[in-house]
Design an enzyme around this catalytic site. Structure first.
Site, mmCIF file in Angstrom:
data_model
loop_
_atom_site.group_PDB
_atom_site.id
_atom_site.type_symbol
_atom_site.label_atom_id
_atom_site.label_comp_id
_atom_site.label_asym_id
_atom_site.label_seq_id
_atom_site.Cartn_x
_atom_site.Cartn_y
_atom_site.Cartn_z
ATOM 1 N N ALA A 9 0.827 -1.214 0.000
ATOM 2 C CA ALA A 9 0.000 0.000 0.000
ATOM 3 C C ALA A 9 0.852 1.252 0.000
ATOM 4 O O ALA A 9 0.480 2.269 0.583
ATOM 5 C CB ALA A 9 -0.923 -0.010 1.215
ATOM 6 N N ARG A 15 -2.020 7.796 -11.731
ATOM 7 C CA ARG A 15 -3.137 7.850 -12.687
ATOM 8 C C ARG A 15 -4.467 8.205 -12.037
ATOM 9 O O ARG A 15 -5.429 8.541 -12.729
ATOM 10 C CB ARG A 15 -3.252 6.519 -13.433
ATOM 11 C CG ARG A 15 -2.201 6.353 -14.526
ATOM 12 C CD ARG A 15 -2.393 5.059 -15.283
ATOM 13 N NE ARG A 15 -1.868 3.927 -14.533
ATOM 14 C CZ ARG A 15 -2.075 2.648 -14.862
ATOM 15 N NH1 ARG A 15 -2.825 2.341 -15.901
ATOM 16 N NH2 ARG A 15 -1.551 1.681 -14.153
ATOM 17 N N ASN A 226 -6.379 1.403 -10.671
ATOM 18 C CA ASN A 226 -5.276 2.327 -10.950
ATOM 19 C C ASN A 226 -5.742 3.694 -11.430
ATOM 20 O O ASN A 226 -4.934 4.615 -11.528
ATOM 21 C CB ASN A 226 -4.339 1.717 -11.994
ATOM 22 C CG ASN A 226 -3.608 0.506 -11.463
ATOM 23 O OD1 ASN A 226 -3.029 0.549 -10.387
ATOM 24 N ND2 ASN A 226 -3.661 -0.594 -12.193
ATOM 25 N N TYR A 364 -38.388 23.385 13.670
ATOM 26 C CA TYR A 364 -36.985 23.145 13.991
ATOM 27 C C TYR A 364 -36.864 22.845 15.477
ATOM 28 O O TYR A 364 -37.278 23.645 16.325
ATOM 29 C CB TYR A 364 -36.106 24.346 13.642
ATOM 30 C CG TYR A 364 -34.695 24.180 14.155
ATOM 31 C CD1 TYR A 364 -33.843 23.243 13.579
ATOM 32 C CD2 TYR A 364 -34.246 24.924 15.242
ATOM 33 C CE1 TYR A 364 -32.551 23.064 14.071
ATOM 34 C CE2 TYR A 364 -32.960 24.756 15.738
ATOM 35 C CZ TYR A 364 -32.116 23.813 15.144
ATOM 36 O OH TYR A 364 -30.852 23.624 15.633
ATOM 37 N N ALA A 421 -50.594 29.622 20.155
ATOM 38 C CA ALA A 421 -50.091 29.871 18.803
ATOM 39 C C ALA A 421 -49.532 31.286 18.685
ATOM 40 O O ALA A 421 -50.097 32.250 19.211
ATOM 41 C CB ALA A 421 -51.203 29.665 17.787
#
Length: 457
Positions: A9, A15, A226, A364, A421
């Site tokens: 590795a 490439r 590759n 939210y 509300a």
């Protein structure tokens, strides 16, 4: 007999045209080298040594702690890469696998079969080979009377040798001590001026050692990545394998071709996944779950009988019976307890919602601890951030949060309390209280006639 593994590795992967070391490019959500490490575990190696080089620190950062390593300061060929591991392996008796870290498609079962073949043949070295429909560019395995005579590289092959379809995959099994003895004799007398691991095969052959060749059933396993084209091919092949296995295990994928599931995802049977779904990381999904088209799930845990409808879920937990969406977003550290409903255009972050709680629309909820049976009206916001610090909101069981309530944290709302509300709530609301936090409405009789927008019938 003891078994060892060497994973190569060290290469940059020119490439790939990337600053990222080649073996760290991901296939189905996991670095290529980690796919190889996972495959080698099937042979139960006493030691696994990774040869690192380019981007060594980054590569080591993704490897399991039990992996040993040696750094190849100069990339002088595959033979040199293996040779520098001799300080860790040279004097050990046993069998050593050498495999490239850019071959993520190799199956664990194939490595087990390779070792079994090597031992049954009493070989000193065994080459893992494959039959390629188009062998151009690969080293050819040349046999005489069925036995391996030599490996011929493309540039050195004559017309007959070029016609051979059995190719060298670059994976080998060696008698460990024979491997390092032969490595001491390889040279750089070749066009590239590098130490080739294939030269070990020639040395062993000259010493009348037995060389075996085990042929893969599936050429695709041998693919080395590759460039980005090969990376996409590997991704497609691996996803096909993953999806097929989930379907074998009882998961319904409506359209496997448009369903993207990472390697480490777990899914229970009777789960149904619609097209255009992406499931990544270490997500765990239970039984009888439904995930509809357009959903994205990352590192989440979904219990049995949950549902995700066209939503995004990240690093969150859904308990049994919870459902999300459509068009909801669960951000990290969210927990939805049993039978919670999070609906249209609701965002939840770093919060826990108790059993049966509902937030149906345009809400939210951030940095909040919410009890059981709480109802959030449309347009509710927990105001958790003052531009510098985050603050928590606590809402106890069965509270009712009226539509368009703005809850300014830090804040506590008691059990069975109600916010009306349109209220802006800035101080704690006690149990059973009703909180009004809005301006009194005043109507001015007839004043509309004085406004430019007024239209008289």
């Amino acid at each position: 007999m003891n078994q060892y593994a060497i994973i190569l590795a060290a290469g940059k992967g020119t490439r790939m045209k990337s600053d990222l070391p080649k073996v760290l490019h991901q296939v189905t959500g996991k670095p290529m080298v980690n796919h190889v490490v996972s495959a080698t575990r099937a042979i139960n190696p006493e030691k696994t040594i990774v040869i690192v080089g380019h981007g060594a620190t980054e590569v080591l950062g993704v490897l399991p702690e039990y992996i040993g390593y040696v750094k190849q300061e100069e990339q002088l060929g595959t033979g040199h890469a293996v040779k520098i591991a001799e300080s860790l392996l040279k004097d050990l008796k046993g069998t050593t696998l050498v495999i490239a870290g850019d071959t993520p498609l190799i199956r664990p079962e194939s490595l087990v079969d390779l070792f079994e073949y090597h031992q049954s043949e009493n070989a000193t070295a065994t080459i893992l080979t494959a039959i390629a429909e188009d062998p151009t560019g690969y080293g050819r395995i040349i046999r005489e009377e069925g036995h391996v005579a030599k490996i011929v590289e493309q540039k050195d092959a004559n017309d007959f040798e070029k016609s051979v379809q059995e190719i060298n995959t670059g994976t080998y099994v060696f008698d460990n001590q024979a491997l390092f003895d032969a490595l001491s004799n390889i040279t750089t007398d070749n066009a590239q001026g590098e130490y080739y691991l294939t030269d070990v095969i020639e040395i062993l052959k000259r010493n009348d050692e037995k060389i075996g060749a085990f042929v893969l059933d599936d050429f695709e396993e041998s693919i080395g990545v590759n460039d980005r084209i090969a990376l996409s091919q590997a991704e497609k092949i691996m996803r096909h394998r993953i999806n097929r296995q989930h379907m074998v295990n009882g998961v319904t994928l409506i359209d496997p071709e448009t369903t993207y599931i990472d390697s480490d995802v777990e899914i229970g049977y009777d789960t149904i996944i619609e097209p255009n779904v992406v499931i990544t990381g270490k997500t765990v999904i239970g039984r009888d779950v439904r995930i509809t088209s357009g959903s994205r799930i990352e590192d989440a845990t979904l219990a049995h009988h949950t549902e995700i409808r066209n939503s995004t879920v990240e690093y969150s937990v859904l308990k049994e019976g919870a459902n999300v969406g459509p068009y909801a977003h669960l951000r990290p550290s969210t927990v939805l307890h049993e039978d919670v409903h999070v609906g249209n255009f609701v965002e939840v972050k770093a919060s826990s919602l108790g059993v049966g709680t509902k937030a149906g629309h345009l809400t939210y909820i951030g940095n909040a601890t919410v009890g059981d049976g709480v109802n959030f009206g449309a347009g509710t916001i927990t105001v958790n951030y003052d531009g510098k610090n985050k603050f928590n909101t606590e809402i106890e069981d069965y509270a009712f949060i009226g539509s368009n309530s703005t809850l300014i944290a830090p804040l506590s709302i008691g059990k069975n309390a109600i916010t009306t509300a349109g209220s802006v709530i800035t101080t704690d609301v006690l149990q059973d209280d009703v909180a009004f936090g809005r301006a009194r409405q005043t109507n001015k009789s007839g004043r509309a006639k004085n406004l430019p927008s007024y239209h008289e019938d």
